[in-house]
Scaffold this active site. Structure first.
Site, PDB file in Angstrom:
ATOM      1  N   THR A  30      10.696   9.455  -0.764  1.00  0.00           N
ATOM      2  CA  THR A  30       9.865   8.250  -0.761  1.00  0.00           C
ATOM      3  C   THR A  30       9.394   7.891   0.653  1.00  0.00           C
ATOM      4  O   THR A  30       8.208   7.607   0.838  1.00  0.00           O
ATOM      5  CB  THR A  30      10.613   7.076  -1.418  1.00  0.00           C
ATOM      6  N   GLU A  38       0.311   5.959   4.411  1.00  0.00           N
ATOM      7  CA  GLU A  38      -0.071   5.166   5.582  1.00  0.00           C
ATOM      8  C   GLU A  38      -0.990   5.972   6.488  1.00  0.00           C
ATOM      9  O   GLU A  38      -1.961   5.438   7.035  1.00  0.00           O
ATOM     10  CB  GLU A  38       1.161   4.699   6.356  1.00  0.00           C
ATOM     11  N   GLY A  59       0.178  -0.480  11.423  1.00  0.00           N
ATOM     12  CA  GLY A  59       0.626  -0.935  10.116  1.00  0.00           C
ATOM     13  C   GLY A  59       1.339  -2.263  10.236  1.00  0.00           C
ATOM     14  O   GLY A  59       2.129  -2.478  11.150  1.00  0.00           O
ATOM     15  N   HIS A  66       6.818   4.296  -6.137  1.00  0.00           N
ATOM     16  CA  HIS A  66       6.980   5.746  -6.285  1.00  0.00           C
ATOM     17  C   HIS A  66       7.284   6.002  -7.760  1.00  0.00           C
ATOM     18  O   HIS A  66       8.369   5.704  -8.240  1.00  0.00           O
ATOM     19  CB  HIS A  66       8.106   6.224  -5.383  1.00  0.00           C
ATOM     20  N   ARG A 110      -3.291  -3.062   7.614  1.00  0.00           N
ATOM     21  CA  ARG A 110      -3.326  -2.633   9.002  1.00  0.00           C
ATOM     22  C   ARG A 110      -4.020  -3.715   9.814  1.00  0.00           C
ATOM     23  O   ARG A 110      -4.832  -4.479   9.285  1.00  0.00           O
ATOM     24  CB  ARG A 110      -4.061  -1.303   9.169  1.00  0.00           C
TER      25      ARG A 110
END
Length: 130
Positions: A30, A38, A59, A66, A110
Site C-alpha cells: 500500500t 502521488e 503533498g 486500496h 498538493r
C-alpha cells in the site's frame, strides 16, 4: 469519464509489502502504491499546472482506498480523473488499475510552493543539535 492524465509504472520486487515492511506477502505494498499515485499527481503538476520554473508542489494530504491486491512485476496505471485548483492548492481524484482491474481510488492535495522559502522554514524550525 475521460482521463485527464495517465502514467504507467512497472512494479518491482522492492515495492512488495514484504520488502517495505508493511506486510509479509509478495504483493504491491500500500505505501508503494500511494507513492506511485502521488508521483502521478506531482508529475502532472510540474508538467501542466506550474508555470514558474522556480516553483514546485508538495503533498499536503492523501487518502487512498486500496481495493485489490496486485502482483509484483505487473504494470500499475494511475489515472488522474479530476483536477481542481484553488489558488496554490491543487486537488486530485485518481484511480489505479492493474490489467484493467481497479486496484485503488484516491484523493490528493498538493500545494504550490517556492522551494527556497520552504527550505528556509524547515531550517528555522528544526535546528540540528549534533
Amino acid at each position: 469519464m475521460t482521463a485527464i492524465y495517465t502514467k504507467n509504472y512497472e512494479v518491482t520486487p522492492e515495492q512488495a509489502a514484504s520488502a517495505v515492511g508493511s506486510g509479509d506477502l509478495p504483493v504491491l505494498a500500500t505505501p508503494a502504491l500511494i507513492a506511485l499515485m502521488e508521483n502521478a499527481c506531482y508529475t502532472y503538476s510540474q508538467e501542466v499546472l506550474i508555470e514558474d520554473p522556480q516553483q514546485t508542489s508538495v503533498g499536503a494530504k492523501i487518502e487512498v482506498n486500496h481495493l485489490l491486491a496486485s502482483p509484483i512485476k505487473g504494470t500499475v496505471q494511475v489515472v488522474i480523473d479530476q483536477v481542481h485548483q484553488e489558488g496554490r492548492h491543487i486537488h486530485f481524484e485518481m484511480t489505479a488499475y492493474v490489467q484493467d482491474k481497479k486496484v485503488a481510488t484516491g484523493l490528493h492535495e498538493r500545494v504550490i510552493i517556492d522551494p527556497d522559502r520552504l527550505l528556509a522554514k524547515v531550517d528555522a524550525n528544526f535546528i540540528d543539535e549534533v
